[in-house]
Design a protein around this motif. Structure first.
Motif, mmCIF file in Angstrom:
data_model
loop_
_atom_site.group_PDB
_atom_site.id
_atom_site.type_symbol
_atom_site.label_atom_id
_atom_site.label_comp_id
_atom_site.label_asym_id
_atom_site.label_seq_id
_atom_site.Cartn_x
_atom_site.Cartn_y
_atom_site.Cartn_z
ATOM 1 N N TYR A 92 28.451 -15.607 3.010
ATOM 2 C CA TYR A 92 27.247 -14.791 2.797
ATOM 3 C C TYR A 92 26.033 -14.866 3.562
ATOM 4 C CZ TYR A 92 29.477 -14.188 -1.677
ATOM 5 O OH TYR A 92 30.556 -14.062 -2.643
ATOM 6 N N LYS A 93 25.179 -13.657 3.919
ATOM 7 C CA LYS A 93 24.172 -13.832 4.677
ATOM 8 C C LYS A 93 22.903 -14.398 4.079
ATOM 9 C CE LYS A 93 22.163 -10.403 7.867
ATOM 10 N NZ LYS A 93 22.249 -9.302 8.752
ATOM 11 N N TYR A 94 22.746 -13.968 3.081
ATOM 12 C CA TYR A 94 21.589 -14.229 2.356
ATOM 13 C C TYR A 94 21.716 -15.446 1.112
ATOM 14 C CZ TYR A 94 20.428 -9.952 4.551
ATOM 15 O OH TYR A 94 19.950 -9.020 5.575
ATOM 16 N N GLN A 95 20.926 -16.179 0.699
ATOM 17 C CA GLN A 95 20.860 -17.426 -0.180
ATOM 18 C C GLN A 95 20.953 -16.667 -1.392
ATOM 19 O OE1 GLN A 95 21.460 -20.534 0.341
ATOM 20 N NE2 GLN A 95 21.461 -20.902 -1.923
ATOM 21 N N GLN A 96 20.129 -15.734 -1.702
ATOM 22 C CA GLN A 96 20.287 -14.809 -2.945
ATOM 23 C C GLN A 96 21.761 -14.297 -3.383
ATOM 24 O OE1 GLN A 96 17.739 -11.612 -3.289
ATOM 25 N NE2 GLN A 96 17.466 -11.776 -5.628
ATOM 26 N N THR A 97 22.441 -13.894 -2.507
ATOM 27 C CA THR A 97 23.715 -13.317 -2.594
ATOM 28 C C THR A 97 24.641 -14.400 -2.996
ATOM 29 O OG1 THR A 97 23.032 -11.770 -1.082
ATOM 30 C CG2 THR A 97 25.323 -11.766 -1.811
ATOM 31 N N LEU A 98 24.467 -15.552 -2.411
ATOM 32 C CA LEU A 98 25.265 -16.646 -2.482
ATOM 33 C C LEU A 98 24.977 -17.430 -3.970
ATOM 34 C CD1 LEU A 98 27.540 -18.865 -1.829
ATOM 35 C CD2 LEU A 98 25.540 -19.982 -0.831
ATOM 36 N N GLU A 144 21.226 -9.265 -10.276
ATOM 37 C CA GLU A 144 21.279 -10.134 -11.111
ATOM 38 C C GLU A 144 22.772 -10.330 -11.896
ATOM 39 O OE1 GLU A 144 17.013 -10.909 -13.047
ATOM 40 O OE2 GLU A 144 18.128 -9.455 -13.793
ATOM 41 N N SER A 145 23.130 -11.352 -12.365
ATOM 42 C CA SER A 145 24.346 -11.325 -12.921
ATOM 43 C C SER A 145 24.549 -12.102 -14.271
ATOM 44 C CB SER A 145 25.488 -11.791 -11.895
ATOM 45 O OG SER A 145 25.316 -13.078 -11.549
ATOM 46 N N TYR A 146 25.442 -11.907 -14.996
ATOM 47 C CA TYR A 146 25.387 -12.592 -16.289
ATOM 48 C C TYR A 146 26.235 -13.924 -15.988
ATOM 49 C CZ TYR A 146 24.383 -7.993 -18.722
ATOM 50 O OH TYR A 146 23.767 -6.986 -18.993
#
Length: 78
Positions: free
Chosen positions: A22-28, A59-61
């Motif tokens: 991943y490119k972004y920490q938030q996505t990881l 966001e995810s569950y």
């Protein structure tokens, strides 16, 4: 001179549990919550039987709940 870029060349963050980058920490972090949830972390909505609330984009569950279903396939999506 031209440089060759692989599919993951600009994606420097690697998932420690699988081969995704991943490119972004938030996505990881979203990937980790969805694909590799912490053991013992339980969802209050699943336990209580309440419907899951609508989440903000990105966001995810934590329980892996996927509210959207494909009509042609058996896949679920967040």
């Amino acid at each position: 001179m031209t440089m060759m870029h692989s599919r993951n060349s600009c994606k420097t963050l690697k998932c420690p549990k699988c081969n995704w980058h991943y490119k972004y920490q938030q996505t990881l972090e979203a990937h980790m919550k969805e694909k590799h949830p912490e053991p013992g972390g339980s969802c209050v909505y699943c336990k209580s039987g309440q419907p899951h609330p609508r989440l903000a984009r990105g966001e995810s569950y934590t329980c892996g709940y996927k509210p959207f279903r494909c009509e042609l396939e058996t896949f679920g999506f967040t």
